[in-house]
Motif scaffolding. Structure first.
Motif, PDB file in Angstrom:
ATOM      1  N   ASN A 216      85.602  -8.631   2.796  1.00 21.09           N
ATOM      2  CA  ASN A 216      84.461  -9.542   2.739  1.00 21.09           C
ATOM      3  C   ASN A 216      84.403 -10.438   3.967  1.00 21.09           C
ATOM      4  O   ASN A 216      83.319 -10.730   4.483  1.00 21.09           O
ATOM      5  CB  ASN A 216      84.526 -10.393   1.466  1.00 21.09           C
ATOM      6  N   LYS A 217      85.566 -10.857   4.438  1.00 17.82           N
ATOM      7  CA  LYS A 217      85.620 -11.688   5.643  1.00 17.82           C
ATOM      8  C   LYS A 217      85.115 -10.922   6.856  1.00 17.82           C
ATOM      9  O   LYS A 217      84.539 -11.504   7.788  1.00 17.82           O
ATOM     10  CB  LYS A 217      87.063 -12.154   5.874  1.00 17.82           C
ATOM     11  N   ALA A 218      85.304  -9.583   6.831  1.00 19.95           N
ATOM     12  CA  ALA A 218      84.832  -8.736   7.930  1.00 19.95           C
ATOM     13  C   ALA A 218      83.372  -8.329   7.754  1.00 19.95           C
ATOM     14  O   ALA A 218      82.840  -7.532   8.539  1.00 19.95           O
ATOM     15  CB  ALA A 218      85.709  -7.492   8.038  1.00 19.95           C
ATOM     16  N   GLY A 219      82.714  -8.856   6.737  1.00 18.13           N
ATOM     17  CA  GLY A 219      81.308  -8.562   6.530  1.00 18.13           C
ATOM     18  C   GLY A 219      81.055  -7.321   5.690  1.00 18.13           C
ATOM     19  O   GLY A 219      79.930  -6.805   5.655  1.00 18.13           O
ATOM     20  N   ILE A 220      82.083  -6.835   4.999  1.00 21.83           N
ATOM     21  CA  ILE A 220      81.948  -5.645   4.152  1.00 21.83           C
ATOM     22  C   ILE A 220      81.980  -6.094   2.699  1.00 21.83           C
ATOM     23  O   ILE A 220      82.971  -6.665   2.236  1.00 21.83           O
ATOM     24  CB  ILE A 220      83.092  -4.647   4.419  1.00 21.83           C
ATOM     25  N   GLN A 221      80.903  -5.860   1.974  1.00 28.32           N
ATOM     26  CA  GLN A 221      80.839  -6.289   0.576  1.00 28.32           C
ATOM     27  C   GLN A 221      81.843  -5.510  -0.263  1.00 28.32           C
ATOM     28  O   GLN A 221      81.773  -4.284  -0.360  1.00 28.32           O
ATOM     29  CB  GLN A 221      79.435  -6.067   0.025  1.00 28.32           C
ATOM     30  N   ALA A 222      82.776  -6.222  -0.868  1.00 26.52           N
ATOM     31  CA  ALA A 222      83.845  -5.561  -1.629  1.00 26.52           C
ATOM     32  C   ALA A 222      84.287  -6.436  -2.784  1.00 26.52           C
ATOM     33  O   ALA A 222      84.148  -7.664  -2.750  1.00 26.52           O
ATOM     34  CB  ALA A 222      85.025  -5.261  -0.716  1.00 26.52           C
TER      35      ALA A 222
ATOM     36  N   ASP B  52      75.400  -2.526  -5.528  1.00 24.79           N
ATOM     37  CA  ASP B  52      75.337  -3.920  -5.078  1.00 24.79           C
ATOM     38  C   ASP B  52      76.477  -4.236  -4.125  1.00 24.79           C
ATOM     39  O   ASP B  52      76.364  -5.142  -3.293  1.00 24.79           O
ATOM     40  CB  ASP B  52      75.388  -4.870  -6.279  1.00 24.79           C
ATOM     41  N   ILE B  53      77.594  -3.555  -4.282  1.00 21.75           N
ATOM     42  CA  ILE B  53      78.695  -3.654  -3.325  1.00 21.75           C
ATOM     43  C   ILE B  53      79.011  -2.249  -2.835  1.00 21.75           C
ATOM     44  O   ILE B  53      78.797  -1.269  -3.540  1.00 21.75           O
ATOM     45  CB  ILE B  53      79.962  -4.299  -3.943  1.00 21.75           C
TER      46      ILE B  53
END
Length: 445
Positions: free
Chosen positions: A299-305, A328-329
């Motif tokens: 998530n910090k890297a911009g990847i919804q997880a 959604d993710i």
């Protein structure tokens, strides 16, 4: 083209068109409830349904995604429907010639599974079929308030129960349910039940089923310990084996990258950003704490997880899985809670961030993709410390699984056998000198 439920497709892998479910003389309601795409039975269904309908014990070994749920589900519902019709006829004729007592208020069949998610998935598949023949089906699993669950169960008694062993045993101990009328028992994912330590609970549950007449045991693998247990439980079971045991499902492209142990999270991020961009990815990891940490990094890297594991409460688990299924993710980081029984429509990619310590689990993990005759990708990030696990997977599956380099991630870790001791061994002369010095000091003292 109409989108079809992925689980239904899994149960309907194409077979010769000349053979359909109507050949089993199933109740018209069951046949009518089958989707149009589900008229041709799979191999495991063709082999096991006749024996199940006849009331025989069955042990079936079949790979993930081969159609086991409909195999035992249709057979079980057909048996219950026939018993129901016999009871109704006897009641109308005021006959006492009923081979077994029948009451719609009692549990007649129980399907025991290792996880809540698998229980929910089976209920989704079998619920409409049960309804088509006027049978009630419910789930009894952990993660739900016991009092609420029992209140609903008492208000709407079910003849078919899908349950996890822990919750079922807990309800039995509290005398909130009775298993005395249960005649049919299904153990789905029997090998997983054994691996997770549920076998003592299952034996206690079976001891509370004096009317048990039929046992259906379905498993993807048959380790020696399980073979012994199943032989004791159902010594006369008809055995069926479909496909090659422990083989990876067709259509899965497998790739293994050799990376440093400490570089795995960053390697995963690179893969997700470059090679697997915009695809849904199910990431398997061994430790629960690591699942949360990796999801946070993504998530910090911009990847919804999101992370999903056994320490999450039921609401969190359901929300995470639903968000993933709905798109959604893009990434779900999960422990082996999801290695079996969970289906995501056309899931394209599975990533093993850690190799599982048990080789058969690898087969179940990668079997989450390439379902229903589709293709999929399985990527494993392997470090030197997992050489033993990789060797076991290669031996089990017969796959070469060569290790490839991942561009941008040079391997600096050394194999365990090549790592030098932090304290080099002293040569023999030095050892002798030290021994002599200790002896001299001892004499002087």
């Amino acid at each position: 083209m109409r989108v079809v439920n992925a689980r239904i497709l899994d149960e309907c892998i194409t077979m010769p068109e000349s053979f359909t479910f109507s050949a089993f003389n199933l109740h018209p309601g069951l046949l009518a409830a089958l989707p149009a795409q589900c008229q041709v039975p799979t191999a495991v269904q063709q082999q096991t349904l006749p024996s199940i309908i006849e009331g025989q014990d069955v042990l079936a070994l079949a790979p993930t995604g081969s159609g086991k749920t409909l195999a035992f589900g249709l057979g079980l519902l057909q048996r219950l429907t026939e018993q129901q019709e016999i009871a109704q006829t006897a009641a109308e004729n005021k006959s006492d010639l009923i081979t077994a007592p029948y009451s719609r208020a009692h549990m007649r069949a129980i399907v025991i599974v290792p996880t809540r998610e698998l229980a929910a998935q089976i209920s989704t598949v079998l619920g409409p079929l049960a309804q088509s023949v006027s049978l009630t089906l419910t789930t009894l699993c952990g993660g739900v308030d016991v009092e609420q669950q029992i209140a609903e169960f008492n208000e709407r008694p079910a003849q078919v129960v899908i349950a996890t062993p822990g919750r079922l045993l807990d309800l039995l101990r509290q005398k909130l349910i009775s298993l005395k009328a249960v005649q049919h028992l299904v153990l789905d994912e029997a090998d997983r039940l054994l691996e997770m330590g549920f076998w003592p609970d299952i034996q206690k549950l079976m001891a509370a089923m004096p009317s048990l007449q039929q046992q259906l045991l379905f498993s993807a693998t048959l380790p020696d310990e399980l073979a012994t247990q199943l032989t004791q439980l159902a010594p006369n079971a008809h055995r069926f084996a479909v496909g090659s045991q422990n083989s990876v499902v067709e259509g899965v492209s497998q790739t293994c990258y050799l990376v440093n142990k400490g570089s795995k999270a960053q390697a995963l991020i690179k893969l997700l950003q470059e090679q697997l961009n915009q695809q849904q990815v199910l990431v398997f990891i061994n430790a629960r704490d690591s699942a949360d940490a990796v999801a946070k990094k993504l998530n910090k890297a911009g990847i919804q997880a999101r992370a999903l594991h056994g320490e999450k409460d039921q609401t969190e688990r359901e929300q995470a899985l639903l968000a993933f299924k709905n798109g959604d993710i893009k990434v779900l980081v999960a422990t082996d809670l999801l290695a079996r029984g969970i289906d995501v429509t056309a899931l394209p990619v599975v990533v093993n961030l850690d190799l599982p310590p048990s080789a058969p689990v690898y087969v179940h993990r990668v079997g989450r993709t390439a379902r229903a005759g589709l293709t999929g990708v399985a990527v494993s990030l392997v470090c030197h410390g997992e050489a033993g696990a990789l060797a076991a997977i290669r031996e089990l599956t017969g796959e070469a699984l060569p290790l490839q380099a991942l561009p941008g991630f040079p391997v600096t870790d050394q194999p365990a056998s090549d790592v030098r001791s932090k304290r080099p061994p002293r040569d023999k002369q030095a050892n002798r000198r030290n021994a002599n010095q200790r002896r001299n000091k001892s004499v002087k003292g």
